[in-house]
Scaffold this motif. Structure first.
Motif, PDB file in Angstrom:
ATOM      1  N   ALA A 102       1.032  -1.264  -0.100  1.00  0.00           N
ATOM      2  CA  ALA A 102       0.045   0.068   0.047  1.00  0.00           C
ATOM      3  C   ALA A 102       0.829   1.172  -0.191  1.00  0.00           C
ATOM      4  CB  ALA A 102      -1.056  -0.056   1.226  1.00  0.00           C
ATOM      5  N   ARG A 103       1.868   1.327   0.651  1.00  0.00           N
ATOM      6  CA  ARG A 103       2.670   2.363   0.873  1.00  0.00           C
ATOM      7  C   ARG A 103       3.499   2.801  -0.468  1.00  0.00           C
ATOM      8  NH1 ARG A 103       5.401   0.285   5.144  1.00  0.00           N
ATOM      9  NH2 ARG A 103       7.001  -0.485   3.975  1.00  0.00           N
ATOM     10  N   ARG A 148       3.285   0.582  -9.253  1.00  0.00           N
ATOM     11  CA  ARG A 148       1.993   0.841 -10.693  1.00  0.00           C
ATOM     12  C   ARG A 148       2.793   0.587 -11.847  1.00  0.00           C
ATOM     13  NH1 ARG A 148      -2.926   1.978 -10.008  1.00  0.00           N
ATOM     14  NH2 ARG A 148      -2.622   3.421  -8.357  1.00  0.00           N
ATOM     15  N   ALA A 149       4.140   1.367 -12.159  1.00  0.00           N
ATOM     16  CA  ALA A 149       4.384   1.280 -13.502  1.00  0.00           C
ATOM     17  C   ALA A 149       5.173  -0.166 -13.997  1.00  0.00           C
ATOM     18  CB  ALA A 149       5.627   2.409 -13.356  1.00  0.00           C
ATOM     19  N   TYR A 150       5.537  -0.935 -12.536  1.00  0.00           N
ATOM     20  CA  TYR A 150       6.379  -2.107 -13.001  1.00  0.00           C
ATOM     21  C   TYR A 150       5.712  -3.487 -12.696  1.00  0.00           C
ATOM     22  CZ  TYR A 150       9.744   1.296 -12.581  1.00  0.00           C
ATOM     23  OH  TYR A 150      10.566   2.661 -12.672  1.00  0.00           O
ATOM     24  N   GLU A 151       4.156  -3.115 -12.433  1.00  0.00           N
ATOM     25  CA  GLU A 151       3.275  -4.256 -11.703  1.00  0.00           C
ATOM     26  C   GLU A 151       2.271  -4.704 -12.779  1.00  0.00           C
ATOM     27  OE1 GLU A 151       3.393  -6.219  -8.392  1.00  0.00           O
ATOM     28  OE2 GLU A 151       5.572  -5.871  -8.523  1.00  0.00           O
ATOM     29  N   PRO A 152       1.646  -5.836 -12.693  1.00  0.00           N
ATOM     30  CA  PRO A 152       0.298  -6.007 -13.361  1.00  0.00           C
ATOM     31  C   PRO A 152      -0.428  -5.016 -12.566  1.00  0.00           C
ATOM     32  CG  PRO A 152       1.495  -8.090 -12.667  1.00  0.00           C
ATOM     33  CD  PRO A 152       2.226  -7.024 -12.175  1.00  0.00           C
ATOM     34  N   ILE A 153      -1.744  -4.799 -13.092  1.00  0.00           N
ATOM     35  CA  ILE A 153      -2.823  -4.357 -12.518  1.00  0.00           C
ATOM     36  C   ILE A 153      -3.209  -5.254 -11.179  1.00  0.00           C
ATOM     37  CG2 ILE A 153      -5.369  -3.303 -12.426  1.00  0.00           C
ATOM     38  CD1 ILE A 153      -4.450  -2.293 -15.457  1.00  0.00           C
ATOM     39  N   ARG A 154      -3.481  -4.912 -10.168  1.00  0.00           N
ATOM     40  CA  ARG A 154      -3.889  -5.850  -8.942  1.00  0.00           C
ATOM     41  C   ARG A 154      -5.045  -5.386  -8.619  1.00  0.00           C
ATOM     42  NH1 ARG A 154       0.276  -9.368  -8.850  1.00  0.00           N
ATOM     43  NH2 ARG A 154       2.544  -8.378  -8.795  1.00  0.00           N
ATOM     44  N   PRO A 155      -5.836  -6.424  -8.135  1.00  0.00           N
ATOM     45  CA  PRO A 155      -7.317  -6.165  -7.558  1.00  0.00           C
ATOM     46  C   PRO A 155      -7.105  -5.308  -6.048  1.00  0.00           C
ATOM     47  CG  PRO A 155      -6.536  -8.310  -7.333  1.00  0.00           C
ATOM     48  CD  PRO A 155      -5.577  -7.762  -8.065  1.00  0.00           C
ATOM     49  N   GLU A 156      -7.971  -4.800  -5.607  1.00  0.00           N
ATOM     50  CA  GLU A 156      -7.970  -4.215  -4.190  1.00  0.00           C
ATOM     51  C   GLU A 156      -7.491  -5.160  -3.121  1.00  0.00           C
ATOM     52  OE1 GLU A 156      -8.063  -0.806  -3.609  1.00  0.00           O
ATOM     53  OE2 GLU A 156      -8.064  -0.622  -5.506  1.00  0.00           O
ATOM     54  N   ALA A 157      -8.061  -6.541  -3.399  1.00  0.00           N
ATOM     55  CA  ALA A 157      -7.545  -7.214  -2.076  1.00  0.00           C
ATOM     56  C   ALA A 157      -6.279  -7.525  -2.187  1.00  0.00           C
ATOM     57  CB  ALA A 157      -8.318  -8.762  -2.590  1.00  0.00           C
ATOM     58  N   TYR A 158      -5.427  -7.411  -3.015  1.00  0.00           N
ATOM     59  CA  TYR A 158      -3.957  -7.456  -3.114  1.00  0.00           C
ATOM     60  C   TYR A 158      -3.348  -6.699  -2.008  1.00  0.00           C
ATOM     61  CZ  TYR A 158       0.730  -7.927  -4.826  1.00  0.00           C
ATOM     62  OH  TYR A 158       2.151  -8.093  -5.105  1.00  0.00           O
ATOM     63  N   TYR A 159      -3.832  -5.465  -1.675  1.00  0.00           N
ATOM     64  CA  TYR A 159      -3.460  -4.451  -0.848  1.00  0.00           C
ATOM     65  C   TYR A 159      -3.928  -4.819   0.590  1.00  0.00           C
ATOM     66  CZ  TYR A 159      -1.736  -2.628  -5.143  1.00  0.00           C
ATOM     67  OH  TYR A 159      -1.219  -2.438  -6.431  1.00  0.00           O
ATOM     68  N   THR A 160      -4.693  -5.868   0.951  1.00  0.00           N
ATOM     69  CA  THR A 160      -5.028  -6.040   2.297  1.00  0.00           C
ATOM     70  C   THR A 160      -4.316  -7.188   2.974  1.00  0.00           C
ATOM     71  OG1 THR A 160      -6.726  -7.724   1.467  1.00  0.00           O
ATOM     72  CG2 THR A 160      -7.534  -5.601   1.395  1.00  0.00           C
TER      73      THR A 160
END
Length: 182
Positions: A24-25, A31-43
């Motif tokens: 999250a931090r 974002r520029a280096y990763e796949p698009i992540r679902p919101e649950a990824y940050y939990t």
């Protein structure tokens, strides 16, 4: 300790909350280096499920996952994985890593990569380790070159990153020329 103030240790299920906080931090930067992540990824729950999958791959001999943790306070400030492990005549694996933006430029990725290369050779028995970077990820390319990796190719539309298929520069490091141990 791999560098002043940071230790590298095996990933554990108990790292879920700290990893969720770290992702999250660093979300906007990564974002520029990763796949698009679902919101649950940050939990915490999302990271717990992800860690369970990584540990299953570890137990199957396909992956060795580590986290980079501040010795004061225990915050996760990065991770590095040795994955896609193939033994036999190939004896190869791939490495992927990320470092918290607060630790950029302090040698953390280089130090972690040195330890992974040691484990790859001495404990896993790999002949070769490979890595790929986005073509404009010059910082990661510098870490790889500093660690003895050589660029060997360009992979067009290699990974789906930030919503599009992106070209990657491919690197490898040959660790030895001994015959496969197993």
């Amino acid at each position: 300790m791999i560098t002043d103030g940071v230790e590298m240790r095996g990933l554990e299920l108990g790292d879920a909350a700290a990893l969720a906080e770290a992702f999250a931090r660093n979300r906007e930067y990564m974002r520029a280096y990763e796949p698009i992540r679902p919101e649950a990824y940050y939990t915490e729950a999302g990271q717990r499920a992800r860690i369970e999958d990584l540990l299953a791959d570890r137990d199957g001999g396909r992956l060795v996952p580590w986290v980079l943790v501040e010795t004061a306070g225990g915050a996760v400030v990065g991770a590095i994985n040795l994955g896609s492990i193939a033994l036999g005549p190939l004896c190869s694996g791939g490495v992927g890593y990320w470092v918290d933006t607060a630790w950029h430029g302090k040698g953390l990725a280089t130090a972690a990569l040195a330890e992974v290369l040691r484990v790859a050779r001495e404990e896993v028995g790999l002949h070769r380790v490979e890595a790929g970077t986005l073509v404009d990820n010059f910082a990661s390319q510098a870490v790889l070159r500093k660690s003895g990796f050589e660029e060997y190719g360009l992979a067009p539309r290699y990974l789906h990153i930030n919503g599009a298929w992106r070209d990657h520069r491919l690197f490898q490091r040959l660790l030895h020329d001994d015959p496969p141990a197993r």
